[in-house]
Design an enzyme around this catalytic site. Structure first.
Site, short mmCIF file in Angstrom:
data_model
loop_
_atom_site.label_atom_id
_atom_site.label_comp_id
_atom_site.label_asym_id
_atom_site.label_seq_id
_atom_site.Cartn_x
_atom_site.Cartn_y
_atom_site.Cartn_z
N GLU A 40 0.81 -1.21 0.00
CA GLU A 40 0.00 0.00 0.00
C GLU A 40 0.85 1.26 0.00
OE1 GLU A 40 -3.90 -1.76 2.19
OE2 GLU A 40 -2.80 -0.17 3.16
N CYS A 98 3.52 8.32 1.52
CA CYS A 98 4.08 7.30 2.41
C CYS A 98 4.12 6.00 1.60
CB CYS A 98 3.17 7.16 3.63
SG CYS A 98 3.63 5.84 4.74
N CYS A 128 6.98 -7.56 6.12
CA CYS A 128 8.17 -7.09 6.85
C CYS A 128 8.67 -8.22 7.72
CB CYS A 128 7.80 -5.88 7.72
SG CYS A 128 9.22 -5.13 8.56
N CYS A 153 7.95 -6.55 14.81
CA CYS A 153 7.59 -5.70 15.96
C CYS A 153 6.14 -6.06 16.35
CB CYS A 153 7.70 -4.22 15.60
SG CYS A 153 9.36 -3.78 15.02
N CYS A 174 2.93 -3.89 15.44
CA CYS A 174 2.74 -3.46 14.05
C CYS A 174 2.08 -4.57 13.25
CB CYS A 174 4.10 -3.10 13.44
SG CYS A 174 4.04 -2.78 11.67
N GLU A 233 10.83 -2.80 6.01
CA GLU A 233 11.97 -2.17 6.64
C GLU A 233 12.91 -1.71 5.52
OE1 GLU A 233 13.26 -0.93 9.40
OE2 GLU A 233 15.15 -0.71 8.33
N SER A 253 13.05 4.22 14.66
CA SER A 253 11.91 3.74 15.46
C SER A 253 12.45 3.18 16.77
CB SER A 253 11.15 2.68 14.67
OG SER A 253 10.62 3.26 13.50
N HIS A 286 11.02 3.58 20.26
CA HIS A 286 9.88 3.02 21.01
C HIS A 286 10.15 2.65 22.46
CE1 HIS A 286 7.84 3.27 17.25
NE2 HIS A 286 8.41 2.23 16.71
N ASN A 319 -1.60 3.01 17.28
CA ASN A 319 -2.78 2.66 16.51
C ASN A 319 -2.99 1.16 16.75
OD1 ASN A 319 -4.83 2.92 14.67
ND2 ASN A 319 -3.50 2.54 12.92
N CYS A 332 -0.18 4.21 10.54
CA CYS A 332 1.03 3.43 10.81
C CYS A 332 0.73 2.00 11.20
CB CYS A 332 1.77 4.03 11.99
SG CYS A 332 2.07 5.74 11.82
#
Ligand code: SAH
Length: 392
Positions: free
Chosen positions: A117, A130, A137, A141, A144, A193, A249, A251, A325, A368
């Protein structure tokens, strides 16, 4: 790059497993090549070298992706050139808009049915694209959605660039109301990534910043490459002498928690990854962006804000807090607003520039970590996804 053994989820012949190990890349496209490469490719087809410039002007200068619209090319040449240099890489599956048309998500099907996407976000002063750098990926994580499905394959340079050229065309058509009709920023914050697909992502960046007609002529500082923190690749990026913005990233400011939230931390620790990011900032003079998804009762404690503040104090860095999210079925949630405000206050008190990211595109799963999540389950059922490759 390490190829991990494939663990088949259903009984298969060894041949099927073998073919899954190296997912088929798409055919070559104009955007995979620099101008010299395009001239050579055109010459190999027996066409005059100036056709390379002509095709490039259509594609990068006028954002024309459909060879049928390149009517100044003689029909015979056009067919030959289109067949070899302009294969269809991305087929739109679904387009969705929200935020009154200011956010638009496109779901693409690739030549091998993999899905990725792209999201276009309009603001009063700019339009940002974006884009995805991989189908799926491999970084896993846990918060995600893309990370849950594993890696299908790397995107080719042209598959990345074509997302941007398409979105630049949408921007130029004036479809993003309330924004200037020009795409000015690109963030590698879609699926994947970027630094695990290093050579293709760097080539894509070079295409995006090369002046037209070799490329799109975007400004380097308006391109953001976001990474989980693959330290050797970050060091390689320093040596490229590019000045794109680097987002890390993070976190979590401590290894205990980061080992869990960003599993690659088990290999490259917080101190090491921050060192590499600070070195990038020193080399480029550009502030790095520290991405921090605030997760309720997980990483949002005042002491973690203070620790992050100490790590970043006096550094060329800025913190971008992202309200989590929540992905479907996730046990985690965003931090309450008062907790978020206190986190921001403590960072600012430590002298660290801090912003809270807007949460564009949530209604269309365009935010995200949500990209292609709902559709990916469909791909899984069809057996097209294999966690075959983890690139390091
Ligand atoms: N692999 C790259 C780019 C991917 S996504 C990276 O990790 O940086 C871009 C950002 O969105 C990353 O900071 C990622 O951690 C964050 N993100 C992923 N899932 C999220 C979620 N559910 N809520 C908030 N941010 C999320």
């Amino acid at each position: 790059m390490t190829i991990l053994p494939v663990i088949p989820t259903s009984p298969e012949t060894p041949d099927a497993v073998f073919t899954r190990r190296r997912p088929a890349m798409p055919p070559r496209h104009l955007a995979d090549l620099d101008l010299a490469g395009r001239r050579a490719a055109v010459a190999e087809l027996g066409e005059p070298a100036f056709r390379a410039q002509q095709l490039s002007t259509h594609y990068f200068g006028r954002l024309v992706r459909d060879p049928a619209a390149m009517t100044d090319l003689p029909a015979a040449s056009r067919a030959k050139l289109a067949g070899d240099l302009l294969p269809t890489l991305l087929t739109p599956q679904r387009e969705m808009a929200c935020d009154d048309g200011a956010t638009r998500k496109t779901l693409w099907k690739l030549h091998d049915n993999a899905l990725v996407e792209s999201v276009l976000m309009g603001y009063p002063d700019r339009i940002t694209a974006c884009v995805s750098s991989q189908a799926g990926c491999g970084m896993a994580c846990p918060f995600c959605a893309t990370g849950q499905a594993g890696l299908t394959r790397n995107l080719s340079t042209a598959e990345i660039v074509d997302q941007v050229v398409y979105l630049a065309g949408v921007a130029a058509s004036g479809a993003v109301t309330g924004s200037p009709p020009r795409l000015s920023r690109v963030v590698f914050m879609g699926m994947g990534e970027p630094l695990a697909n290093y050579p293709r992502v760097i080539a894509a960046v070079r295409r995006l910043v090369a002046p037209a007609p070799e490329g799109l002529g975007l400004s380097q500082r308006h391109i953001t490459v976001s990474t989980v923190g693959l330290v050797p690749a970050m060091r390689r990026l320093i040596a490229e002498e590019l000045s794109v913005t680097l987002a890390l990233s993070l976190h979590a400011p401590d290894d205990d928690l980061r080992d869990e939230l960003v599993p690659v931390n088990q290999r490259w620790k917080v101190a090491e990854v921050l060192d590499a990011a600070f070195d990038y900032a020193a080399q480029t003079g550009r502030r790095i962006s520290i991405e921090y998804a605030l997760i309720r009762d997980v990483n949002d404690q005042p002491w973690r804000a203070d620790l992050l503040g100490r790590l970043l104090h006096g550094k060329l860095a800025h913190v971008n807090l992202i309200p989590l999210n929540p992905t479907p079925g996730s046990k985690w949630d965003a931090s309450p607003k008062p907790v978020e405000r206190e986190f921001v206050r403590r960072l600012r008190e430590a002298g660290v520039a801090t912003t809270v990211r807007d949460t564009r595109g949530r209604e269309i799963d365009g935010a995200c970590g949500q990209l292609a999540a709902s559709e990916l389950t469909v791909v899984d059922a069809g057996g097209a996804v294999a966690d075959a490759e983890v690139a390091r």
